[in-house]
Design a protein around this motif. Structure first.
Motif, PDB file in Angstrom:
ATOM      1  N   TYR A  92     -53.674  42.223  19.472  1.00  0.00           N
ATOM      2  CA  TYR A  92     -53.625  40.939  18.766  1.00  0.00           C
ATOM      3  C   TYR A  92     -52.237  40.636  18.216  1.00  0.00           C
ATOM      4  O   TYR A  92     -52.030  39.592  17.588  1.00  0.00           O
ATOM      5  CB  TYR A  92     -54.617  40.936  17.601  1.00  0.00           C
ATOM      6  CG  TYR A  92     -56.045  41.301  17.946  1.00  0.00           C
ATOM      7  CD1 TYR A  92     -56.576  41.049  19.208  1.00  0.00           C
ATOM      8  CD2 TYR A  92     -56.877  41.910  17.003  1.00  0.00           C
ATOM      9  CE1 TYR A  92     -57.884  41.388  19.525  1.00  0.00           C
ATOM     10  CE2 TYR A  92     -58.194  42.251  17.315  1.00  0.00           C
ATOM     11  CZ  TYR A  92     -58.689  41.997  18.572  1.00  0.00           C
ATOM     12  OH  TYR A  92     -59.992  42.339  18.880  1.00  0.00           O
ATOM     13  N   SER A  93     -51.262  41.517  18.442  1.00  0.00           N
ATOM     14  CA  SER A  93     -49.959  41.432  17.775  1.00  0.00           C
ATOM     15  C   SER A  93     -49.138  40.192  18.122  1.00  0.00           C
ATOM     16  O   SER A  93     -48.246  39.804  17.368  1.00  0.00           O
ATOM     17  CB  SER A  93     -49.131  42.684  18.097  1.00  0.00           C
ATOM     18  OG  SER A  93     -48.860  42.765  19.488  1.00  0.00           O
ATOM     19  N   GLN A  94     -49.420  39.563  19.266  1.00  0.00           N
ATOM     20  CA  GLN A  94     -48.640  38.387  19.682  1.00  0.00           C
ATOM     21  C   GLN A  94     -49.297  37.068  19.252  1.00  0.00           C
ATOM     22  O   GLN A  94     -48.785  35.992  19.535  1.00  0.00           O
ATOM     23  CB  GLN A  94     -48.447  38.404  21.196  1.00  0.00           C
ATOM     24  CG  GLN A  94     -47.898  39.709  21.741  1.00  0.00           C
ATOM     25  CD  GLN A  94     -46.601  40.125  21.079  1.00  0.00           C
ATOM     26  OE1 GLN A  94     -45.625  39.373  21.102  1.00  0.00           O
ATOM     27  NE2 GLN A  94     -46.580  41.306  20.488  1.00  0.00           N
ATOM     28  N   MET A  95     -50.393  37.178  18.573  1.00  0.00           N
ATOM     29  CA  MET A  95     -51.198  36.006  18.214  1.00  0.00           C
ATOM     30  C   MET A  95     -50.433  34.993  17.359  1.00  0.00           C
ATOM     31  O   MET A  95     -50.463  33.785  17.619  1.00  0.00           O
ATOM     32  CB  MET A  95     -52.444  36.491  17.473  1.00  0.00           C
ATOM     33  CG  MET A  95     -53.428  35.429  17.112  1.00  0.00           C
ATOM     34  SD  MET A  95     -54.876  36.247  16.361  1.00  0.00           S
ATOM     35  CE  MET A  95     -55.688  34.831  15.649  1.00  0.00           C
ATOM     36  N   PHE A  96     -49.713  35.466  16.346  1.00  0.00           N
ATOM     37  CA  PHE A  96     -49.005  34.547  15.451  1.00  0.00           C
ATOM     38  C   PHE A  96     -47.817  33.891  16.138  1.00  0.00           C
ATOM     39  O   PHE A  96     -47.483  32.743  15.842  1.00  0.00           O
ATOM     40  CB  PHE A  96     -48.567  35.271  14.179  1.00  0.00           C
ATOM     41  CG  PHE A  96     -49.709  35.567  13.234  1.00  0.00           C
ATOM     42  CD1 PHE A  96     -50.471  34.543  12.701  1.00  0.00           C
ATOM     43  CD2 PHE A  96     -50.034  36.865  12.904  1.00  0.00           C
ATOM     44  CE1 PHE A  96     -51.528  34.802  11.846  1.00  0.00           C
ATOM     45  CE2 PHE A  96     -51.084  37.150  12.048  1.00  0.00           C
ATOM     46  CZ  PHE A  96     -51.837  36.105  11.519  1.00  0.00           C
ATOM     47  N   TYR A  97     -47.172  34.596  17.070  1.00  0.00           N
ATOM     48  CA  TYR A  97     -46.094  33.975  17.842  1.00  0.00           C
ATOM     49  C   TYR A  97     -46.652  32.789  18.635  1.00  0.00           C
ATOM     50  O   TYR A  97     -46.036  31.718  18.694  1.00  0.00           O
ATOM     51  CB  TYR A  97     -45.477  34.993  18.812  1.00  0.00           C
ATOM     52  CG  TYR A  97     -44.666  36.079  18.141  1.00  0.00           C
ATOM     53  CD1 TYR A  97     -43.329  35.877  17.838  1.00  0.00           C
ATOM     54  CD2 TYR A  97     -45.241  37.309  17.818  1.00  0.00           C
ATOM     55  CE1 TYR A  97     -42.575  36.872  17.226  1.00  0.00           C
ATOM     56  CE2 TYR A  97     -44.502  38.303  17.207  1.00  0.00           C
ATOM     57  CZ  TYR A  97     -43.171  38.077  16.906  1.00  0.00           C
ATOM     58  OH  TYR A  97     -42.440  39.060  16.295  1.00  0.00           O
ATOM     59  N   LEU A  98     -47.798  33.005  19.232  1.00  0.00           N
ATOM     60  CA  LEU A  98     -48.440  31.945  20.022  1.00  0.00           C
ATOM     61  C   LEU A  98     -48.842  30.768  19.145  1.00  0.00           C
ATOM     62  O   LEU A  98     -48.664  29.603  19.526  1.00  0.00           O
ATOM     63  CB  LEU A  98     -49.661  32.516  20.747  1.00  0.00           C
ATOM     64  CG  LEU A  98     -49.353  33.507  21.871  1.00  0.00           C
ATOM     65  CD1 LEU A  98     -50.564  34.384  22.172  1.00  0.00           C
ATOM     66  CD2 LEU A  98     -48.912  32.759  23.135  1.00  0.00           C
ATOM     67  N   LEU A  99     -49.375  31.037  17.974  1.00  0.00           N
ATOM     68  CA  LEU A  99     -49.803  29.976  17.073  1.00  0.00           C
ATOM     69  C   LEU A  99     -48.622  29.139  16.593  1.00  0.00           C
ATOM     70  O   LEU A  99     -48.741  27.929  16.402  1.00  0.00           O
ATOM     71  CB  LEU A  99     -50.543  30.562  15.870  1.00  0.00           C
ATOM     72  CG  LEU A  99     -51.940  31.122  16.144  1.00  0.00           C
ATOM     73  CD1 LEU A  99     -52.501  31.797  14.901  1.00  0.00           C
ATOM     74  CD2 LEU A  99     -52.888  30.014  16.615  1.00  0.00           C
ATOM     75  N   VAL A 100     -47.474  29.795  16.396  1.00  0.00           N
ATOM     76  CA  VAL A 100     -46.283  29.077  15.943  1.00  0.00           C
ATOM     77  C   VAL A 100     -45.662  28.268  17.074  1.00  0.00           C
ATOM     78  O   VAL A 100     -45.286  27.107  16.897  1.00  0.00           O
ATOM     79  CB  VAL A 100     -45.241  30.055  15.360  1.00  0.00           C
ATOM     80  CG1 VAL A 100     -43.926  29.327  15.051  1.00  0.00           C
ATOM     81  CG2 VAL A 100     -45.776  30.719  14.101  1.00  0.00           C
TER      82      VAL A 100
END
Length: 237
Positions: free
Chosen positions: A147-155
């Motif tokens: 799940y570590s790339q989730m916030f990059y994707l959301l931004v």
């Protein structure tokens, strides 16, 4: 191919001449997180932890930590605040990764526009990590990396829902979770030095790590698109 050394080397180049704003952001984030950690610090103080450390009584310090129990609400609030700060930080580093132009503190502040998605994202992530951890600790760690790339994707992709961002994060980290784990672990020596310098080294280490992680994110997305594991339209829905 996951090229950890390349991402770290490129991070130094990207930060060259632009350390000022990342260091300022690191200080700001540390201050805010310390403010929200005050209840825990007060508990540690009352338990005698800091006195034990000062006197060198490591056994007493360990026992003091064992007697400190943060409330669920306090921990949840800290996680939410951390997530909001994380998406703001990611906004800054994504901008730095796209252009050699100077950045400013406003680029970090701009990232706070994603506060609602940050809250939804961290709550969704906590839920799934908790469920996987019920099985065993190791599955929980593996899923945390997935799940570590989730916030990059959301931004980066404002149209993505939280649930879809998680699914894409799982997809782009497939086959690279061990690579990511090794990348995180590769900074442990620097982390120890940061502790020994009472956190002063963290002012430079944190930007270096964040820039490296951002480069890794770009590489994961690029590879997933090139191999067809995700399609461009997947990122625009």
């Amino acid at each position: 191919m996951f090229e950890r050394k390349k991402y770290k080397s490129f991070a130094k180049t990207q930060l060259s001449g632009r350390w000022g704003t990342p260091i300022l952001v690191t200080i700001f984030v540390a201050i805010i997180m310390n403010i929200f950690s005050l209840p825990d610090l007060l508990q540690l103080s009352r338990s005698g932890y800091f006195y034990a450390l000062f006197t060198g009584d490591l056994n007493a310090a360990y026992n003091a930590v064992q007697n400190v129990h943060g409330s669920f609400i306090t921990t949840l609030i800290q996680s939410i605040v951390s997530a909001i700060l994380e998406v703001a930080t990611i906004n800054l580093y994504l901008k730095m990764s796209r252009s050699p132009e100077p950045v400013n503190f406003g680029d970090f502040i701009e990232g706070f526009n994603n506060w609602a998605r940050a809250i939804l994202g961290i709550l969704w992530q906590i839920l799934w990590v908790f469920l996987w951890t019920l099985l065993l600790i190791i599955p929980g760690i593996i899923k945390t990396i997935a799940y570590s790339q989730m916030f990059y994707l959301l931004v980066e992709y404002k149209e993505l829902s939280v649930t879809k961002a998680m699914r894409i994060s799982i997809e782009i980290t497939r086959g690279h979770k061990w690579d990511l784990f090794v990348m995180y672990l590769s900074f442990i020596g620097w982390d120890i030095l940061a502790v020994l310098t009472l956190g002063i080294l963290e002012l430079w280490l944190s930007p270096y790590k964040n820039m490296t992680y951002t480069n890794a994110y770009h590489a994961l997305i690029k590879e997933a698109l090139e191999t067809g594991r995700i399609k461009p339209e997947d990122l625009s829905e």
